[in-house]
Design a protein around this motif. Structure first.
Motif, PDB file in Angstrom:
ATOM      1  N   GLY A 159      10.637  67.400 110.957  1.00  0.00           N
ATOM      2  CA  GLY A 159      11.992  67.939 110.938  1.00  0.00           C
ATOM      3  C   GLY A 159      12.946  67.120 110.101  1.00  0.00           C
ATOM      4  O   GLY A 159      12.673  65.975 109.762  1.00  0.00           O
ATOM      5  N   GLU A 160      14.068  67.734 109.798  1.00  0.00           N
ATOM      6  CA  GLU A 160      15.084  67.107 108.962  1.00  0.00           C
ATOM      7  C   GLU A 160      16.477  67.494 109.443  1.00  0.00           C
ATOM      8  O   GLU A 160      16.675  68.607 109.910  1.00  0.00           O
ATOM      9  N   VAL A 161      17.386  66.557 109.289  1.00  0.00           N
ATOM     10  CA  VAL A 161      18.803  66.853 109.436  1.00  0.00           C
ATOM     11  C   VAL A 161      19.451  66.369 108.150  1.00  0.00           C
ATOM     12  O   VAL A 161      19.465  65.172 107.864  1.00  0.00           O
ATOM     13  N   ASN A 162      19.945  67.314 107.362  1.00  0.00           N
ATOM     14  CA  ASN A 162      20.611  67.008 106.102  1.00  0.00           C
ATOM     15  C   ASN A 162      22.090  67.333 106.257  1.00  0.00           C
ATOM     16  O   ASN A 162      22.485  68.491 106.202  1.00  0.00           O
ATOM     17  N   ALA A 163      22.875  66.299 106.479  1.00  0.00           N
ATOM     18  CA  ALA A 163      24.298  66.452 106.785  1.00  0.00           C
ATOM     19  C   ALA A 163      25.123  66.385 105.501  1.00  0.00           C
ATOM     20  O   ALA A 163      25.411  65.310 104.990  1.00  0.00           O
ATOM     21  N   ILE A 164      25.503  67.537 105.000  1.00  0.00           N
ATOM     22  CA  ILE A 164      26.283  67.640 103.765  1.00  0.00           C
ATOM     23  C   ILE A 164      27.770  67.666 104.096  1.00  0.00           C
ATOM     24  O   ILE A 164      28.187  68.246 105.094  1.00  0.00           O
ATOM     25  N   GLY A 165      28.571  67.024 103.251  1.00  0.00           N
ATOM     26  CA  GLY A 165      30.019  67.034 103.426  1.00  0.00           C
ATOM     27  C   GLY A 165      30.512  66.109 104.526  1.00  0.00           C
ATOM     28  O   GLY A 165      31.606  66.279 105.042  1.00  0.00           O
ATOM     29  N   MET A 166      29.710  65.097 104.854  1.00  0.00           N
ATOM     30  CA  MET A 166      30.039  64.166 105.944  1.00  0.00           C
ATOM     31  C   MET A 166      30.384  62.799 105.355  1.00  0.00           C
ATOM     32  O   MET A 166      29.586  61.878 105.366  1.00  0.00           O
ATOM     33  N   TYR A 167      31.577  62.681 104.833  1.00  0.00           N
ATOM     34  CA  TYR A 167      31.978  61.461 104.131  1.00  0.00           C
ATOM     35  C   TYR A 167      32.382  60.339 105.087  1.00  0.00           C
ATOM     36  O   TYR A 167      32.106  59.181 104.827  1.00  0.00           O
ATOM     37  N   THR A 168      33.003  60.686 106.193  1.00  0.00           N
ATOM     38  CA  THR A 168      33.480  59.659 107.132  1.00  0.00           C
ATOM     39  C   THR A 168      32.883  59.906 108.516  1.00  0.00           C
ATOM     40  O   THR A 168      32.455  61.021 108.835  1.00  0.00           O
ATOM     41  N   PRO A 169      32.890  58.888 109.373  1.00  0.00           N
ATOM     42  CA  PRO A 169      32.428  59.095 110.749  1.00  0.00           C
ATOM     43  C   PRO A 169      33.180  60.220 111.455  1.00  0.00           C
ATOM     44  O   PRO A 169      32.577  60.985 112.211  1.00  0.00           O
ATOM     45  N   ALA A 170      34.463  60.351 111.187  1.00  0.00           N
ATOM     46  CA  ALA A 170      35.240  61.431 111.818  1.00  0.00           C
ATOM     47  C   ALA A 170      34.713  62.801 111.400  1.00  0.00           C
ATOM     48  O   ALA A 170      34.713  63.744 112.204  1.00  0.00           O
ATOM     49  N   ASP A 171      34.255  62.917 110.154  1.00  0.00           N
ATOM     50  CA  ASP A 171      33.694  64.194 109.694  1.00  0.00           C
ATOM     51  C   ASP A 171      32.477  64.582 110.514  1.00  0.00           C
ATOM     52  O   ASP A 171      32.353  65.718 110.967  1.00  0.00           O
ATOM     53  N   ILE A 172      31.565  63.643 110.705  1.00  0.00           N
ATOM     54  CA  ILE A 172      30.311  63.969 111.384  1.00  0.00           C
ATOM     55  C   ILE A 172      30.512  64.113 112.894  1.00  0.00           C
ATOM     56  O   ILE A 172      29.827  64.898 113.537  1.00  0.00           O
ATOM     57  N   GLU A 173      31.474  63.368 113.441  1.00  0.00           N
ATOM     58  CA  GLU A 173      31.738  63.486 114.878  1.00  0.00           C
ATOM     59  C   GLU A 173      32.250  64.872 115.235  1.00  0.00           C
ATOM     60  O   GLU A 173      32.055  65.348 116.339  1.00  0.00           O
ATOM     61  N   GLY A 174      32.870  65.532 114.299  1.00  0.00           N
ATOM     62  CA  GLY A 174      33.384  66.874 114.557  1.00  0.00           C
ATOM     63  C   GLY A 174      32.447  67.973 114.106  1.00  0.00           C
ATOM     64  O   GLY A 174      32.825  69.135 114.047  1.00  0.00           O
ATOM     65  N   SER A 175      31.210  67.616 113.773  1.00  0.00           N
ATOM     66  CA  SER A 175      30.254  68.603 113.262  1.00  0.00           C
ATOM     67  C   SER A 175      29.141  68.866 114.277  1.00  0.00           C
ATOM     68  O   SER A 175      29.048  68.189 115.300  1.00  0.00           O
ATOM     69  N   ALA A 176      28.265  69.795 113.940  1.00  0.00           N
ATOM     70  CA  ALA A 176      27.100  70.092 114.781  1.00  0.00           C
ATOM     71  C   ALA A 176      25.910  69.197 114.447  1.00  0.00           C
ATOM     72  O   ALA A 176      24.894  69.242 115.133  1.00  0.00           O
ATOM     73  N   TYR A 177      26.031  68.365 113.420  1.00  0.00           N
ATOM     74  CA  TYR A 177      24.897  67.557 112.963  1.00  0.00           C
ATOM     75  C   TYR A 177      24.404  66.557 114.012  1.00  0.00           C
ATOM     76  O   TYR A 177      23.200  66.305 114.099  1.00  0.00           O
ATOM     77  N   LEU A 178      25.302  65.967 114.780  1.00  0.00           N
ATOM     78  CA  LEU A 178      24.864  64.980 115.780  1.00  0.00           C
ATOM     79  C   LEU A 178      24.020  65.638 116.866  1.00  0.00           C
ATOM     80  O   LEU A 178      22.991  65.081 117.274  1.00  0.00           O
ATOM     81  N   GLU A 179      24.411  66.809 117.324  1.00  0.00           N
ATOM     82  CA  GLU A 179      23.596  67.505 118.321  1.00  0.00           C
ATOM     83  C   GLU A 179      22.281  67.966 117.716  1.00  0.00           C
ATOM     84  O   GLU A 179      21.240  67.952 118.378  1.00  0.00           O
ATOM     85  N   GLU A 180      22.302  68.339 116.452  1.00  0.00           N
ATOM     86  CA  GLU A 180      21.064  68.719 115.763  1.00  0.00           C
ATOM     87  C   GLU A 180      20.094  67.527 115.719  1.00  0.00           C
ATOM     88  O   GLU A 180      18.891  67.690 115.956  1.00  0.00           O
TER      89      GLU A 180
END
Length: 181
Positions: free
Chosen positions: A149-170
Motif C-alpha cells: 500500500g501507499e499513501v501519497n499526500a499531495i499538497g501537504m506543505y505544512t503540518p497544519a495542512d496534513i492535520e486537516g486532511s484525510a491522509y493521516l487516517e489513511e
C-alpha cells in the motif's frame, strides 16, 4: 508482523513524520511491532560501488549506521519507505540507505517481504510524486517485495495542512490493514 520504517525526513514534526507516526499507531493497534530507523539522524555514507561487500563477504567498507539498520532490515516482514518529496524523488537521506541495500542484495531478494510507501509533498500538481512512486515500484520489483500500500499526500506543505486532511487516517488504516503470513 515485524515492521521497519525507514524515515527519510529530517523534520521530526513535518508532514512526512506525521504520516509515519499515524501509520505506526495503526500498525501497533493491530498488534504489529514497529522499529523506526531515522536516516537523517544516522551516520550514513553513500555506496561507493566498490564491491567490497561482494568480493570479501565482510560487508560494507563503511562501519556506520547501516550496522544498526541491517539486522532490522533482514528481520523485517514489512519495510516502510517514509519520505518527503525532494526534487521529484525520495530524500537523499533515505536514498543513501536504500543504495546501501546492495551489500545484502542476495538475501533481500530471496526474502518474502511487504513494502509500503508513505510520501508527502507541498506540490499540488497531480504528477508531482510520479517519479518517486516509479522508483518505489522499481525497488519493490527488483527485490521481489509485495507492495502492501501507499499513501501519497499531495499538497501537504505544512503540518497544519496534513492535520486537516484525510491522509493521516489513511496512513493509520494502512498500518492496521497489514496482514502477516
Amino acid at each position: 508482523m515485524k515492521i521497519l520504517i525507514l524515515d527519510g525526513s529530517p523534520h521530526p514534526n513535518g508532514t512526512t513524520s506525521l504520516l509515519r507516526k499515524a501509520f505506526a499507531e495503526g500498525a501497533l493497534s493491530a498488534g504489529h511491532t514497529v522499529d523506526t530507523f531515522h536516516t537523517a539522524k544516522e551516520d550514513l555514507h553513500p555506496c561507493l560501488g566498490c564491491n567490497h561487500c561482494r568480493n570479501t563477504g565482510d560487508g560494507c567498507v563503511y562501519k556506520d549506521g547501516m550496522e544498526r539498520l541491517n539486522p532490522l532490515l533482514l528481520m523485517a516482514d514489512c519495510v516502510v519507505f517514509s519520505t518527503p518529496l525532494y526534487y521529484f524523488g525520495m530524500s537523499a537521506q533515505i536514498k543513501m540507505a536504500i543504495d546501501r541495500f546492495f551489500a545484502n542484495n542476495q538475501v533481500l531478494r530471496a526474502q518474502k517481504k511487504q513494502a509500503v510507501l508513505l510520501a508527502a509533498c507541498g506540490d499540488t500538481d497531480s504528477w508531482a510524486l510520479d517519479a518517486l512512486d516509479a522508483h518505489y515500484h522499481a525497488v519493490c520489483h527488483y527485490l521481489h517485495w509485495e507492495n502492501a500500500g501507499e499513501v501519497n499526500a499531495i499538497g501537504m506543505y505544512t503540518p497544519a495542512d496534513i492535520e486537516g486532511s484525510a491522509y493521516l487516517e489513511e496512513a493509520r488504516a494502512l498500518g492496521r490493514s497489514l496482514k502477516g503470513e
